[in-house]
Design a protein around this motif. Structure first.
Motif, PDB file in Angstrom:
ATOM      1  N   SER A   2      36.561  48.112  43.361  1.00 33.64           N
ATOM      2  CA  SER A   2      37.373  47.926  44.332  1.00 33.64           C
ATOM      3  C   SER A   2      36.741  47.666  45.433  1.00 33.64           C
ATOM      4  N   ALA A   3      36.822  46.507  46.281  1.00 35.17           N
ATOM      5  CA  ALA A   3      36.326  46.215  47.667  1.00 35.17           C
ATOM      6  C   ALA A   3      37.159  45.224  48.281  1.00 35.17           C
ATOM      7  N   ASP A   4      36.974  45.342  49.637  1.00 32.12           N
ATOM      8  CA  ASP A   4      37.708  44.254  50.603  1.00 32.12           C
ATOM      9  C   ASP A   4      36.872  43.003  50.727  1.00 32.12           C
ATOM     10  N   LEU A   6      36.728  38.932  52.344  1.00 34.28           N
ATOM     11  CA  LEU A   6      37.372  38.017  53.280  1.00 34.28           C
ATOM     12  C   LEU A   6      37.077  36.495  52.782  1.00 34.28           C
ATOM     13  N   GLN A  19      42.209  33.358  45.949  1.00 36.82           N
ATOM     14  CA  GLN A  19      42.512  34.742  46.241  1.00 36.82           C
ATOM     15  C   GLN A  19      43.383  35.331  45.175  1.00 36.82           C
ATOM     16  N   GLU A  23      42.171  39.109  43.524  1.00 37.21           N
ATOM     17  CA  GLU A  23      43.196  40.156  43.499  1.00 37.21           C
ATOM     18  C   GLU A  23      43.487  40.431  41.957  1.00 37.21           C
ATOM     19  N   PHE A  27      40.233  42.937  43.449  1.00 41.72           N
ATOM     20  CA  PHE A  27      39.727  43.225  44.621  1.00 41.72           C
ATOM     21  C   PHE A  27      41.064  42.890  45.877  1.00 41.72           C
ATOM     22  N   SER A  28      40.648  43.469  46.873  1.00 42.72           N
ATOM     23  CA  SER A  28      41.650  43.281  48.012  1.00 42.72           C
ATOM     24  C   SER A  28      41.017  42.103  49.019  1.00 42.72           C
ATOM     25  N   VAL A  29      42.069  40.962  48.999  1.00 39.57           N
ATOM     26  CA  VAL A  29      41.550  39.693  49.762  1.00 39.57           C
ATOM     27  C   VAL A  29      42.263  39.539  50.950  1.00 39.57           C
ATOM     28  N   ARG A  30      41.615  39.295  51.832  1.00 40.73           N
ATOM     29  CA  ARG A  30      42.182  38.754  53.066  1.00 40.73           C
ATOM     30  C   ARG A  30      41.591  37.272  53.355  1.00 40.73           C
ATOM     31  N   PRO A  47      34.947  43.489  56.319  1.00 37.31           N
ATOM     32  CA  PRO A  47      35.163  43.668  54.688  1.00 37.31           C
ATOM     33  C   PRO A  47      33.885  44.094  54.292  1.00 37.31           C
ATOM     34  N   ASP A  48      33.947  44.066  52.928  1.00 37.93           N
ATOM     35  CA  ASP A  48      32.623  44.187  51.966  1.00 37.93           C
ATOM     36  C   ASP A  48      31.788  43.219  51.607  1.00 37.93           C
TER      37      ASP A  48
END
Length: 237
Positions: A2-4, A6, A19, A23, A27-30, A47-48
């Protein structure tokens, strides 16, 4: 893992596809369609890891990466370049600019996920190493000494009414307004990261100001600097 993340790319189709795949991989994706929007997102939430295209309008990926590397907050942030430019010279330019990985388009999304996971794992090891480094431990010890010194000063017994006190006059040291601000925050017991946040500058700049303060006061540690400042009236509590 799990990581954020960009993701910055001006191609809507590729941006949405990458994206979705990231996801689906946990992963969390902006996402941002250009470097300027991406920079605003960076300043809001770090972000990470960053995945960025190179050929973008207005601000290129190279320029975006340079801006990150010049900011102490993002100097070690992992960055992957995605680009249609797969020439060796382009990859060399990417690595010289400070990217951590370079993936030419078209690419296998599984390979991207593997690169992301590898960089995040390396970053975790690096962060752990930094937390345990002698320099960090020494700084933490100095901050503790400063706070203990302030507690002693604030809890000192009150003078009797008839006691005669002699307060030495303040030492005349030519400090710039920013040096004075940094000194006052050091005396409060704040670390460089907290001072940088309070003053809206970078950690590297704070380190420079602290070094100048050491030189002007003839001290060599934060504890000595705080004691000197209190004894010579450079700050008031």
């Amino acid at each position: 893992m799990s990581a954020d993340l960009l993701l910055v790319d001006d191609e809507p189709g590729l941006r949405e596809a990458v994206q979705t795949y990231l996801e689906d991989s946990g992963f969390s994706v902006r996402v941002a369609s250009n470097a300027r929007d991406a920079w605003q997102m960076l300043e809001q939430v770090k972000p990470d890891l960053v995945i960025s295209d190179i050929m973008m309008p207005q601000v290129s990926g190279y320029e975006f990466l340079q801006q990150m590397r010049e900011d102490e907050r993002f100097v070690s942030l992992p960055v992957i370049f995605l680009t249609a430019r797969g020439m060796t010279s382009d990859r060399i330019a990417g690595y010289q600019a400070g990217c951590d990985a370079y993936l030419p388009k078209p690419f296998d999304p599984d390979e991207l996920v593997a690169i992301v996971e590898n960089l995040l794992a390396k970053q975790k090891v690096q962060d752990t190493s930094n937390q345990n480094s002698p320099e960090i431990n020494e700084l933490v010890d100095q901050i503790a000494e400063i706070k203990d010194l302030l507690r002693q000063k604030n809890t000192a017994p009150a003078k009797t009414p008839n006691a005669i006190t002699v307060t030495p006059p303040p030492i005349a040291i030519d400090l710039t307004p920013r040096e004075q601000s940094v000194l006052e925050l050091v005396v409060e017991g704040l670390m460089n990261k907290e001072i940088a946040s309070r003053l809206g500058t970078t950690i590297r700049n704070v380190e420079k100001y602290v070094s100048r303060l050491f030189g002007k006061t003839g001290t060599s540690s934060r504890t000595e600097l705080v004691r000197y400042a209190l004894q010579h009236g450079l700050v008031s509590l």
